[in-house]
Design a protein around this motif. Structure first.
Motif: not given
Ligand code: NAD
Ligand code: 89V
Length: 343
Positions: A91-97, A112-119, A294-300, A304-307
């Motif tokens: 699973p990946a987080i990608c900075q903007k832009p 990512c959708a084809d691999a079934g990983v969150p982005l 901090v807020a966005i990384q917590k959200h991530w 991941l924990a809740n799917g």
């Protein structure tokens, strides 16, 4: 739940905030870092006590068992790095832009959708506490149905000292900063059908535009103006505050300088101070942005924990990036641009 094992790719200017934020978040930690610049790898590795260091992302994926990767490089490397994460089922987080072009971004979402990983795209401005306070005021119903919005970022702050690459690209303020304002407009007023744009370059020392004014029709029927400038010298420098005006059928919301929020509506007028907290590792005036990291990384971690799908998933961010593409196209043609045709 076992702690998630993350790796950071890109140890530059902004990644330091992300590393501080990861230390504040329970349930995840950064166990390895990667940068092709040995000096940045050493600086960040030493500062945060990370011993496992890689000069190349391929070696990182081969050498580590990862639950996620946090990509904090600049846009040209985003597509290859996200595709590498997808190939490795990480699973990946990608900075903007998110990507230099909408077609690259669509390919990244597909991979990512084809691999079934969150982005998730690290589009953090909507996570700033003052912007969340505006969203909460809207959700309270106090101002009724919004019909007008203005999302405004006007400053003369020297962003080029920290991020010198911003002075060299053909595209500047819409791609780098306006992208946040456009995302806030979507967050507050919903998706957009049409955008009309005018741009200018006031600072002769840079290659791209440093002023942009965008008029948008939202699918809800609301109209908004998104305006941004790095050529605006004010009595009090507001960087990096986003100011917001929303008019609704029953009242108004104003987020003004110094994080003053005024809501006038069904129950009269309420004024509050929605200043972001100054985290122990943060520094003014960046603390607003730093808190949102901090807020966005917590959200991530929660997602991941809740799917669940992140609010700024890759798929969601295609709509923000489409606004950037449409703004540049419309600035060049001086014609309104329809969004649905791009998506
Ligand atoms: P930077 O140039 O300071 O850092 C990027 C780092 O990535 C550099 O150290 C570089 O060596 C490394 N890198 C580049 N390609 C690589 C690759 N393929 N493999 C390994 N390492 C690689 O840039 P920055 O100012 O930190 O910006 C990084 C990203 O963060 C940009 O996309 C920028 O728009 C974004 N940003 C976001 C915010 C925000 O609030 N969300 C604020 C500032 C910057
Ligand atoms: O958020 C950003 O990408 C930064 C800044 C806020 C300085 O524009 O480049």
């Amino acid at each position: 739940m076992a702690e998630l094992r993350g790796a950071l790719i890109g140890c530059g200017f902004f990644a330091v905030n992300q590393m501080h934020a990861w230390r504040d978040i329970a349930g995840a930690s950064i166990i390895a870092i990667c940068d092709r610049d040995p000096e940045r790898l050493k600086v960040v590795g030493d500062q945060f006590g990370i011993a496992r260091r890689y000069a190349a992302a391929a070696a990182l994926f081969a050498g580590e068992r990862l639950d996620f990767v946090d990509i904090a490089t600049t846009a040209p490397s985003h597509r290859p790095l996200v595709e590498m994460a997808a190939q490795n089922r990480v699973p990946a987080i990608c900075q903007k832009p998110f990507a230099p072009s909408l077609s690259d971004a669509k390919a990244m979402v597909r991979a990512c959708a084809d691999a079934g990983v969150p982005l998730m795209v690290h589009e953090n401005f909507r996570w700033q506490s003052p912007i969340q306070a505006v969203r909460a005021a809207l959700d309270s119903g106090e101002i009724g149905t919004p019909f007008f919005g203005r999302i405004s970022f006007r400053s003369a702050y020297d962003v080029f000292s920290g991020q010198p690459y911003l002075a060299t690209g053909k595209r500047f303020i819409i791609e780098d900063l306006g992208i946040h304002s456009l995302d806030i407009a979507r967050f507050l007023l919903g998706d957009v059908s049409t955008i009309t744009t005018r741009t200018a370059r006031i600072n002769p020392e840079i290659a791209g535009e440093d002023v942009a004014t965008m008029l948008m029709d939202h699918k809800s029927g609301a109209t908004s103006v998104v305006d941004c400038s790095y050529a605006t010298k004010l009595a009090t420098e507001p960087f990096p505050q986003t100011l917001v005006e929303i008019d609704g059928s029953d009242g108004t919301i104003r987020l003004e300088q110094n994080y003053r929020l005024t809501v006038t509506g069904r129950n009269g007028t309420a004024v509050s101070d929605v200043s972001p907290p100054l985290l122990p590792w943060a520094s003014r005036p960046w603390h607003n942005i730093q808190e949102s990291v901090v807020a966005i990384q917590k959200h991530w971690v929660d997602c991941l924990a809740n799917g669940t799908e992140p609010a700024t998933s890759g798929a969601d961010n295609l709509r923000t990036l489409a606004l950037v593409e449409a703004a540049y196209a419309g600035a060049a043609s001086r014609e309104p641009v329809q969004l649905d045709a791009l998506l």
